[in-house]
Structure formats: C-alpha cells, structure tokens
Scaffold this motif. Structure first.
Motif: not given
Lengths: 612, 421
Positions: A298-316
C-alpha cells in the motif's frame, strides 16, 4: 501590576462580588501588558500568582465545577499538584462502583442482524433466528422471532440509559474528575451511538476504554478504540474485506480521529482502507480475519509498504498535522475556542515531544499562564452534561436525581450520552445554544427545584397518545392483532411506510414492537426516580447569612464564574425581601425554602450561568 | 462589519405583522419574562412565497431513488443492489422510483415534482461534514461565515425581522446562519417555552440585562431575543394544528412547518432534515434505504397535500438535497460508499414537474469511479432564489446571495407565478 493583583483590585472595585465579574470587566478594556504576555504563553503560572479564583476556574474546566470550599482547598496546593489531584484522585476517596448489569442479554442475540428484514429473512432460511425457533404451523409463525428482535432493541436502549446514569454518577462522585471530563471529550471525539451499535455491552466496554486510557498515550487509545467492537460496528469496519474495501472506517480515522480535512488525500483513504481489511470482532473481542486481509503493498502519506492497520495508525501519528489536530482540539475543549495558527503548531510540537501522552499535555495546558489569562476564563458555553453535573455539584447533591431524568434533560439540551448525533460528535460552543435550548436550560432548573409531579419516564412507559399505546389499548379491548395494529385514522391516501408495516403474513411488526417493549421493561432494572431533595434553607443558615443581599452574593459566588450585573443582583435581593416580607433572613427561616427556590431558579436561568 | 446587535437596534422600528413587547423593555428581560399578554394571536396578512429546504443527511443514494432501469450500465455496477424494473414504481421508459419513494411517485403523477439530475460541484469532497458545509454555504471548496439561506434572508430583508428564518432541530444548521436575523430554532414545539411561575415572570420583567461581557455573552442576548419573538407563536401554531393527511411514520419535521404556515407565521425560509447522517448506507442498503425513503417521501408527499388542503400550496416550494450521492458501484457489503453527483428535487404546486439537468453517463465515470456532475447545485439554488422567492420583486438576487451568476433551470417557467407581489 501583576495580573493577579489586577484581578483582585477589579474584584474589589466590583463590590467584591465575584472574580468572574472582574474577569468580565477586563475583557472590553484595552489589553493590559500582563494579559498580552499571558495569552498563548505556556510557561507555568507561579505559586504566588495562584489563588482560589484560579482554582475555581480549574475545577470548572478540568472537572465539573465544585463549591467555593472545594476551590479553596485546591488553592492550597501548588498548581501542578492541583492538576494532578484532579487527574489522579485522592487516595482517601471511596472506590467508584462498577456498572450493575440488569441481565438482559441472551446468548442467541449475538450476532444481532442488521435489521428486522434481515432477521426474518434469516429465520425464513434457517428456521430460527436470535435463538428463537419459527413455529412449525399456526398463525404468524415468525412472531416470536420478531418479538425477540424488538425486545433487544428496547432492552439494549434502556440498559444504555442506565449506563449513562452510572457514568453521570461517576462524574459527580469521582475525586479524579479530569478522567471523566477527558472521557467525555473522547466520547465526542470517538463518537459512537447506541442507535446504530444496538448493544449496550459494547457501548459500556468502549466507555471503559475512554475512562481508563483517556489520560494515557493517544497512540494506545487510538489503537484500542480502532479495535473496539462498538467502533467497528459503528463505522461498518467489521465488513471490510480485501476484495471490496469499505472506506468509511479509514476515512473517519483520518478526517475525524487524527488528521483533519486537508491533511490527506482520497488515495490515502483508499489505501488505508486496504490496510484495515479483515478487522473484525467476535462477540466483544477484536479479531483479524486473515483471509479477508489485503496483504498487498500500500502507498499512503508518502510511504509504501505492506502495512497492516496498526502500522497505518503509526504512520498517521508521525504526521505533524495529527499532533496539531489533536492538540488544537484538546485546547479548544479545555481552554479557549480561539487560538492562532502559530500557537496551534506550537501545541502540536509540544504534544509530539511528549510522545502523545495526553495527561502530561493537559498538565502543561492547565498549569500554563495562558489557561489563567482573563480571556480564557468564563468564555466557554457549558455543554449540557457539564451544566447538569456542575449544577448538582454546586448544589451539594450526593447523587444524580432520577427526577428530572438525566438523559431526557441532557438529551433535550442536545447532548445525550452514548447517543452523539453523528460520527463527528458534538459541535460544542455556540451550537449548544438555540432559542429553544436557552429556555430548556432554565426549565431544567425549575424541574430541579420544584419536581414535576406529572413526570412519567417515557423511555420506559411510552407517552400517552403515542401509537404504541393505542395498539395496547386496542388489543386489551379485544381487537385482533391485525386490526389493533392498523394506524390510527387519517383520511386520504395511506403513506407507504404505513402500508409496508404489516405486509407479511408470518409476523406483525407493530405487534412485535409492542410485545418487545413489554418484555424489555420486565428485565431492565429501573432507574431510581428520587428528586433532588434540596436543603437551601439549611445552606443559607449554615453560612450564617442574614440579609437578602448576602444570600444573592453567596449564590453568585457559589454558582457563577461570570457574575450578573450588580443591578440585577440588587433587584433579585429586593424581590427576595418582598417575598419574605422582611429583610431579616433569620426571622423568616421557617418559611424560607420556597422563596429561596424561586430565586435560585431565576438566578440560574440567567445567560451568565451558561458561561464557564 | 456591523454586529447583528447594532443592526437590531438600527432596525428596531421595522414594523411587522406581529405586536412585539415594548422596546423600552430590555431584550433579555423580554426574553426571560416571555410576556404573553402583549403577544396577540393574529393571522399574518403576508402572502410571501416560502421556501422549505429538506436535507437528507448522510448522502442519499440517488441512483437507487430514481432508478435508470433502461441503462444496462446501472445493473453492471450494481449486480446485487440494483433494483429490477418490475420492482419499481414506473415513471417512464427510462426511470422508476424506489418502492419506498411512493410519495415521490404520487407527486410526480400530479405534476408537482421536478427531478434535477447530475447535481454536484468540481473537486467533490467525500467528507460528510466538509461537503455538507459546502452545500450549506454554497461555497464548494471554500467557505463563508454565513449560510446560503441566511444570506438569502439578509438580501430579502436587510433589517432584522423576527421569525424570518426557521430551522427545526436540536442545533442550528449553518445553512440558516444569518448576519442580520436571529433564526428561530427549536425541536419540540411544546417544549419551546420558559416555564415560570407568575411572580417570577413579573420579577424577571423588571430585570435589566447585564451588559454583554464578551462576544459569547452578546450572542446569548441575541438568542434570547429570538426565543422571545418566536416561542409563543410556535407553540400556539403547533397546539392548534390538526393534520389532515397521512404523513407516514417519520415525516422529518414537515408537520411542524405545516403548522407554522397554517398559523400564518411570516417565516419565508424553513430548514428541516432527516437527521444524524441516516442516509449513510454503507452496509445492507436495500431494505434500509427503502425504509428511509418511505419515511422521507411520505413526509414530503403528506406535506404538499396538506398545503393543498390548507389552501397554501400555491406559495410553498420544497427543495430536497443531500451532501453528496453515493458511489456508482456497490461495495461488498450490499451497500454503497460516499459519492459525488446526485439528484435534487423541487416539489410543490408552483413547480413544473419533469426531468431537468442531464443524467451523468454511467459508462464515463470520473477517475475515482464517481459520477461527473452536469449541473452545479448552485444553479438549483439560483433557480429557487430568482424564479421562486424573489418573484418579480428583485432581479439578480441570486448573484448577490451566491456571489456569482448561475444559469437557472426552467423549472418555474411554464406555470404562472401565482403569488401577486
């Protein structure tokens, strides 16, 4: 001149009535140098500057207010210790009671279908639903299933009302009011509504998270809430699967819980939704259905990776915008509605530097010079829950009365707990006041000082004249179900919603609704309906007040942060004297109570009482 | 910019059909005293046109409300929630109404319903709250402190006029926020009163208001004014009202509006809503959506028929909208996500029924799988403003309210405007 002295001098000039009066008077003056220096200044207020008026302000914002005695006790501590006492409580304080369940849940009710049609379709397909069998033959074979459906709707709602009462009492009893005040903030931030969740157990579980973790790390809180069944239900995340991601949850996480509009794009929403796929729950526990989870990149907020939900929250949370959004929202709730954009950036940096520890951040705010600047005081419109609980606290009540009903009063004023209007929560500020709601605020006080003897709790016993009562009366008079549930007469074309109500031969929806109501009130424990039991005479005599003027200024000090004008107070004192037939309070003590209640109602109906 | 309060003072002598309390009495005292004796019940002589705005909050699914059953692309996008032609109330060779929207069908059959296709705006927001604010202020991707209905009222009546705007709900919608007028906002008409004993009433009548100590305080005094001016009228209107029609199960707040019109209130602009994002049908949409539509459309139909029975139908138009439509393709949960372009409706006797605008092409979606709008929603606002509310009185009123010129739709052109202004 130091600000505290300025305030004191003005307070004296205003007849020593009340600090709020002084605060108010400074506001239209050109800003003094002191005030300019204090505004948006996060350095701590010194012990020397700290006084009982500040403590009263702190009590109203970091809690639900208190009596002048509470404020002077708090003023003896340092500002920092005072804030800590409000957030951590006192060791000597009695333990708060847990919620007492009525025992309304039946195992067959979980999972609860999304609607009545979904329930009857399930019953048709499987021969049973909600743990109730379809009758093998006879009239309306699915009626017991439909009854059970409506039973749970009503029972869960009534039990949720009891949860709200339990919470209200906790707000009143707690020695750590900042915990409950912050939980109330988070309840508006992470808003979920029983009307959609339809399970008081989930609502209670979420409330416990807000109460127990609201002052901890925002990251932990965010993860807990994002994985909480009430939230997953409310935002339809439980049905978010990899082939067709549901964006609702991901969108609200970014827009309302963390970043705010403008700090993310539509693509970020879609990619985040993929990361949250498979998030679900079983009964009251979070679980991830791996088969439904999208493991792609997934690519979001300028980063790409196989993020899970918690990793997305951390990214945010790494985004400065997230810290600014949360810090700014906390600030508006606890301190002041207006803040400059640069100050909001500074607040965000402070929150991020504190690693999102909410308790520490609030301590920073609540001990700052900015918090005690005159413009920060008496400038907020009290929210309905705050208004009601603080009124009880100031009156010295030991529990929340059942009459008037807490949920009806706060709901009527626009803030029914566990029923925020949308996922965006309550709007706060001026939105609390409409022409009608201004009257309602005064009417609340009237119902408190003179109990409404015509009150029948309509949550439990539907009001006379409602359609369900008509059904009840027609059934008891011997009409059959079909005829008893026909809508009461209007001429002309029948509305589609009325025609659709009883379109199925296998059950009658209106009868189910009626029977479900009966079943629910048998099982749900009643809310005690005691009144406020005020003792205004005793309060006045204990305070050794001798004249009407003293009574008024005593109440102004006890109840107000922004005082009514001196003229208003003088007029009220004159009115009290007329009602008593004497200016001698002691001489009138045997018949003091009713005139006092009249006066208190008038006083607490004034616009100034809405400010805190 | 003048505050509303100073405008109030400047315009305090504006006469209205209603007798107000003496001006020497302070506004706050008036509000608090609620001096019933000076409020005379009087049928308004006004025959001004009325606009009622109905907001279906949450984003009503236009494609499943007025279904394009002749378009194969519709069924391709919606293999499970697409509604077959034989399950619709047929409208014509192209379209049919959702079964729940029987009320719309009935209005369509009597020529009282204009369906406007493809309404939206550039760079659509998919946030309920942002998009709703754009619709409330008529400023997409921008903002305005005041609502479009508030600004409209300010243009129609530049001096403060009691009961000019009314919003029914627990909070005031941004759409009616006005610089000049204090909107009347209430939820339950029977609770719209200050309960008070007679001695208290007398006492309050004598109170002088405290000078406002802050903007918030000033705001409270404004609200108190509005409360005083409206509460008794609204309560009286409601208690005297006897519905003649079947409004259905949950008619939003339209019976309250009917009651106010029946009682002759001078209000020209009303706002009601199907509240709390009810139309946000992400999951298991069909049964839910049909039920929601039945409530909303029954209410709408009942309201128009009620106005006919009252003899007021010629002066009332209803405008119906949502903050956005829904995604064209269904999701995996039998629901639909947030979309862009959507239907709007104008309903009422003055309306020329029929289709307006151009339905977006379901085979030519935007890059984000959403409909490309064909009508700027402000064109519909401009039509309601210029061709309906302004009548022949004012030309170019919509320019003033909306800040630029929008092409009107010919929705009122073939029926003569029956209001003599």
């Amino acid at each position: 001149m130091p600000l505290c002295k300025l305030v004191m001098v003005l307070a004296l000039a205003a007849g020593g009535l009340h600090p709020g009066a002084a605060t108010a008077q400074t506001q239209d003056q050109p800003q003094s140098q002191d005030e300019t220096v204090w505004l948006e200044n996060l350095s701590p207020i010194t012990r020397q500057n700290w006084n009982a008026d500040h403590a009263a302000h702190l009590l109203s914002r970091a809690g639900f207010g208190g009596t002048p005695q509470d404020a002077s006790k708090l003023a003896k501590l340092s500002p920092k210790r005072a804030v800590r006492q409000l957030s951590r409580g006192q060791r000597s304080a009695p333990t708060l009671a847990d919620f007492t369940h009525s025992g309304v849940f039946n195992p067959g009710l979980d999972p609860f279908p999304s609607s009545r049609p979904a329930t009857t379709n399930l019953a048709k397909a499987e021969g049973q639903a909600l743990g109730i069998q379809v009758k093998p033959s006879g009239n309306r074979p699915m009626q017991p299933v439909v009854n059970e459906f409506f039973y749970w709707l009503r029972a869960s709602r009534l039990e949720t009302d009891r949860v709200a009462y339990w919470w209200a009492n906790r707000m009143l009893h707690t020695s750590a009011p900042l915990q409950e005040k912050t939980a109330l903030f988070w309840h508006g931030h992470f808003a979920t509504n029983e009307d959609k969740v339809r399970d008081y157990r989930k609502m209670l579980q979420q409330l416990n998270i807000l109460q127990n973790h609201g002052l901890g790390s925002f990251r932990e809180l965010l993860v807990k809430v994002a994985q909480d069944p009430a939230m997953l239900t409310f935002l339809d995340a439980g049905v978010n699967v990899k082939d067709s991601p549901n964006e609702n949850f991901a969108r609200e996480v970014m827009e309302l819980f963390t970043l705010g509009v403008g700090s993310y794009g539509e693509n970020d929403v879609r990619e985040a939704a993929r990361a949250f796929t498979g998030w679900n729950f079983q009964a009251l526990n979070f679980q991830i259905n791996q088969a439904d989870h999208d493991t792609g990149s997934k690519t979001l907020l300028g980063k790409t990776g196989n993020f899970d939900g918690v990793e997305v929250l951390d990214l945010i949370l790494e985004q400065p915008a997230a810290a600014e959004f949360i810090a700014g929202k906390l600030y508006r709730y606890f301190v002041r509605e207006e803040l400059s954009p640069t100050f909001q950036v500074e607040l965000g940096q402070r929150l991020q530097a504190l690693d999102y520890r909410i308790g520490d951040f609030l301590e920073l705010l609540l001990t700052s010079k900015d918090f005690y600047a005159p413009l920060s005081q008496g400038s907020r419109i009290k929210g309905p829950v705050e208004l009601v609980i603080s009124t009880y606290k100031k009156m010295g009540l030991t529990d929340v009365p059942g009459t008037p009903d807490f949920n009806l009063v706060t709901g009527g004023l626009g803030q029914r707990l566990l029923h925020p209007p949308t996922v965006a929560g309550w709007s706060h500020g001026r939105s609390w006041i409409t022409p009608s709601l201004l009257f309602e605020r005064g009417n609340f006080v009237l119902d408190l000082v003179f109990p409404d003897i015509s009150f029948v709790p309509p949550d439990r016993y539907p009001s006379y004249g409602s359609e369900i009562v008509n059904v009840h009366k027609r059934l008891r008079s011997g009409l059959d179900i079909s005829n008893a549930t026909k809508p009461s007469g209007t001429s002309g074309e029948m509305a589609a919603s009325n025609m659709l109500a009883d379109a199925d031969e296998a059950f009658n929806t209106r009868y189910g609704s009626y029977r479900g109501w009966q079943m629910a009130i048998e099982r749900v424990l009643p809310i005690p309906r005691h009144t406020a039991r005020l003792q205004l005479t005793k309060q006045v005599l204990d305070a050794k007040l001798t004249s009407p003027e003293q009574v008024i200024s005593y109440w102004v000090e006890r109840y107000f942060l922004v005082a009514p004008s001196a003229q208003t107070q003088a007029q009220l004192a004159t009115a009290l004297e007329q009602a008593l037939g004497t200016a001698d309070i002691q001489a009138a003590q045997s018949y003091l109570e009713e005139p006092l209640r009249n006066l208190l109602h008038l006083l607490l109906s004034l616009p100034e009482y809405q400010l805190g | 910019m003048k505050s509303r309060r100073s405008l109030l003072k400047a315009g305090a002598t504006t006469s209205t059909a209603l007798a107000l309390t003496p001006l020497s009495l302070s506004s706050t005292a008036r509000a608090y005293a609620n001096t019933s004796s000076t409020m005379t019940k009087k049928r308004s002589v006004t025959s001004n046109p009325i606009l009622v705005v109905v907001e279906l909050s949450g984003g009503n699914d236009g494609l499943n409300t007025v279904v394009p059953h002749s378009d194969p692309a519709y069924y391709q996008h919606r293999p499970t929630i697409g509604i077959p032609r034989n399950a619709l109330h047929s409208l014509d060779e192209q379209y049919g109404f959702n079964k729940g929207a029987l009320g719309l069908k009935r209005l369509w059959d009597t020529g009282d319903l204009a369906v406007i296709h493809g309404c939206g705006y550039d760079n659509p927001s998919y946030s309920h709250f942002s998009s709703a604010a754009y619709w409330h202020t008529a400023t997409p991707n921008s903002g305005n402190e005041y609502g479009w209905l508030g600004r409209l009222a300010d243009s129609l009546q530049p001096t403060p006029t009691p009961n000019m705007l009314m919003g029914i709900g627990t909070a005031q919608t941004l759409a009616i926020k006005s610089q000049v007028h204090s909107p009347v906002v209430f939820d339950d008409p029977l609770r719209f009163q200050r309960n008070m004993l007679s001695e208290q009433r007398q006492m309050l009548a004598q109170l002088q208001p405290s000078a406002a100590t802050s903007k918030t305080h000033d705001f409270m005094n404004d609200v108190a004014d509005s409360a005083q001016q409206a509460s008794q009228l609204v309560r009286q209107a409601w208690s005297q009202y006897q519905p003649q029609v079947d409004y259905g199960v949950a008619p939003m707040d339209l019976p309250k509006v009917a009651a106010c019109i029946a009682a002759g209130l001078p209000t020209q602009i009303y706002h009601v809503a199907f509240r709390n994002n009810a139309f946000d049908t992400h999951v298991q949409q069909p049964a839910l959506h049909q039920r929601l539509l039945s409530y909303a459309c029954d209410g709408l139909h009942g309201f128009i028929r009620e106005l006919e029975a009252m003899g007021e139908a010629h002066r009332v138009v209803v405008l119906v909208h949502s903050e956005f439509g829904r995604r064209v393709g269904e999701n995996a949960n039998g629901g639909t996500d947030h979309g862009s372009a959507n239907l709007m409706f104008l309903a009422g006797q003055p309306v020329t029924g029929g289709h307006y605008g151009t339905a977006p092409d379901l085979t030519k979606l935007r890059a984000d799988d959403n409909l490309q709008h064909t009508v700027d929603f402000r064109q519909v606002y401009a039509t309601a403003i210029d061709a309906w509310l302004a009548g022949s009185q004012v030309t170019g009123l919509s320019n003033q309210v909306l800040g630029s010129r929008f092409t009107r739709l010919p929705i009122f052109d073939t029926k003569p405007n029956r209001i003599a202004t």
